[in-house]
Design an enzyme around this catalytic site. Structure first.
Site, mmCIF file in Angstrom:
data_model
loop_
_atom_site.group_PDB
_atom_site.id
_atom_site.type_symbol
_atom_site.label_atom_id
_atom_site.label_comp_id
_atom_site.label_asym_id
_atom_site.label_seq_id
_atom_site.Cartn_x
_atom_site.Cartn_y
_atom_site.Cartn_z
ATOM 1 N N GLU A 1 13.433 -1.616 -0.475
ATOM 2 C CA GLU A 1 12.102 -1.176 -0.036
ATOM 3 C C GLU A 1 11.041 -2.103 -0.615
ATOM 4 O OE1 GLU A 1 11.501 3.023 -0.667
ATOM 5 O OE2 GLU A 1 9.314 2.862 -0.629
ATOM 6 N N ASP B 1 6.775 -2.094 -0.843
ATOM 7 C CA ASP B 1 5.652 -1.176 -0.616
ATOM 8 C C ASP B 1 4.275 -1.773 -0.821
ATOM 9 O OD1 ASP B 1 7.215 1.242 -0.362
ATOM 10 O OD2 ASP B 1 7.536 1.170 -2.530
ATOM 11 N N GLU C 1 0.966 0.407 -1.174
ATOM 12 C CA GLU C 1 0.447 1.772 -1.201
ATOM 13 C C GLU C 1 -0.981 1.740 -1.729
ATOM 14 O OE1 GLU C 1 4.373 4.547 -1.770
ATOM 15 O OE2 GLU C 1 3.369 3.879 -3.593
#
Ligand SMILES: *[C@@H]1O[C@H](CO)[C@@H](O)[C@H](O)[C@H]1NC(C)=O
Ligand SMILES: *[C@@H]1O[C@H](CO)[C@@H](O)[C@H](O)[C@H]1NC(C)=O
Length: 297
Positions: A106, A108, A110
């Site tokens: 993953e 990210d 954010e």
């Protein structure tokens, strides 16, 4: 804890169904309708302007998450985002790629919201083989709520590079030679979401979501995966675009001298947290990728 593992059952099923469809995105032809589906909080994902703009809403009932219909093994993913304006404490607006599975990969972006007038914080993380805890946080050099800005993830066998408006802000190099797992085998979906994380998002959880200011709306546009390898749903990579399979272009892109200069400028001026310099967390020894020689890969 959110994550693409959250609704894995549903997502995996959907992936099998769409795998049969041939998805051809012509450059310049952006369409959220065609390329994504809402896999959570469907009613809060609104496609406008013939699918060219997606508005994701968080209200007291639910947030929402879009998931790309295609899966990819390597690619360059660009997305323009305009974050929630005004009060946004407790909210997280995100753009990420994730493989799902027990030992997921993953990457990210954010965006942690804040009280009205206080700056957003960009929280990034990279998971490989199920292990994350590689947080780096940044303040931004512009107001991300005033206009759209381009956030990009370049992922090839050499490195993962995160960009903002073309400026590199983070690199995760392939250090498998030093025993650090690197995402290279599991295809990912692309995700965009907005959700409530008031327990930790803003000022360490001290500032909660002010629901009297809901709904909170983030806008997305110009999703671009011109350069990527599309997974065929089973055996492997169906096709690569932009010179991918041949090993040219984006597939072999690494940091050059100028990229390192600008990255260091970002780190010196805008970095708010780096796990690689958190001695409280790593009193004995930093993780391997923090200490292996720069410039080796
Ligand atoms: C998509 O991104 C590629 C670079 O990865 C760029 O060459 C192309 O112009 C972009 N297309 C659009 C329509 O923005
Ligand atoms: C919110 O604003 C405060 C005060 O300016 C700042 O310390 C914090 O890093 C900002 N971001 C978040 C997500 O708390």
């Amino acid at each position: 804890m959110r994550g693409c593992s959250l609704r894995r059952g549903v997502a995996a099923l959907a992936a099998v169904v769409v795998a049969a469809a041939v998805v051809t995105a012509a450059a310049g032809d952006h369409n959220f309708h065609r390329d994504f589906e809402a896999v959570w909080g469907k009613g809060n994902a609104l496609f406008r302007d013939g699918g060219r703009v997606a508005e994701l809403t968080l209200d007291k009932q639910t947030g929402t998450r879009l998931q790309s219909k295609d899966r990819f093994l390597f690619g360059r993913f660009d997305l323009e985002i305009k974050l929630v304006r005004g009060e946004s404490a407790g909210t997280i607006t995100s753009f990420y790629i994730c493989s799902g599975g027990a030992r997921h990969d993953e990457v990210d972006f954010e965006f942690l919201g804040n009280s009205s007038g206080e700056p957003y914080l960009l929280h990034t993380n990279i998971f490989s083989d199920g292990k994350g805890e590689r947080e780096q946080q940044f303040v931004l050099w512009f107001d991300p709520t005033a206009d759209f800005h381009t956030y990009s993830i370049l992922w090839n066998p050499h490195n993962i590079i995160l960009y903002i408006d073309g400026t590199p802000i983070r690199v995760f190099r392939n250090n498998e030679a030093y025993g650090v797992p690197f995402p290279a085998r599991q295809p990912v979906h692309v995700f965009a979401s907005i959700w409530d994380a008031e327990e930790w998002a803003t000022q360490g959880g001290r500032v909660k979501t002010d629901w009297s200011r809901a709904p909170f709306v983030a806008a997305y546009r110009r999703y671009n995966v011109t350069n990527a390898c599309v997974w065929d749903g089973g055996a492997g990579v169906a096709r690569c675009t932009g010179g991918g399979k041949a090993g040219g272009g984006w597939m072999s892109q690494r940091m050059d001298w100028w990229s390192w200069m600008t990255l260091n400028w970002v780190r010196m001026n805008y970095m708010a947290y780096d796990y690689c310099s958190d001695r409280k967390r790593f009193p004995r020894r930093f993780p391997t990728e923090c200490i292996v020689p720069i410039g080796r890969t």
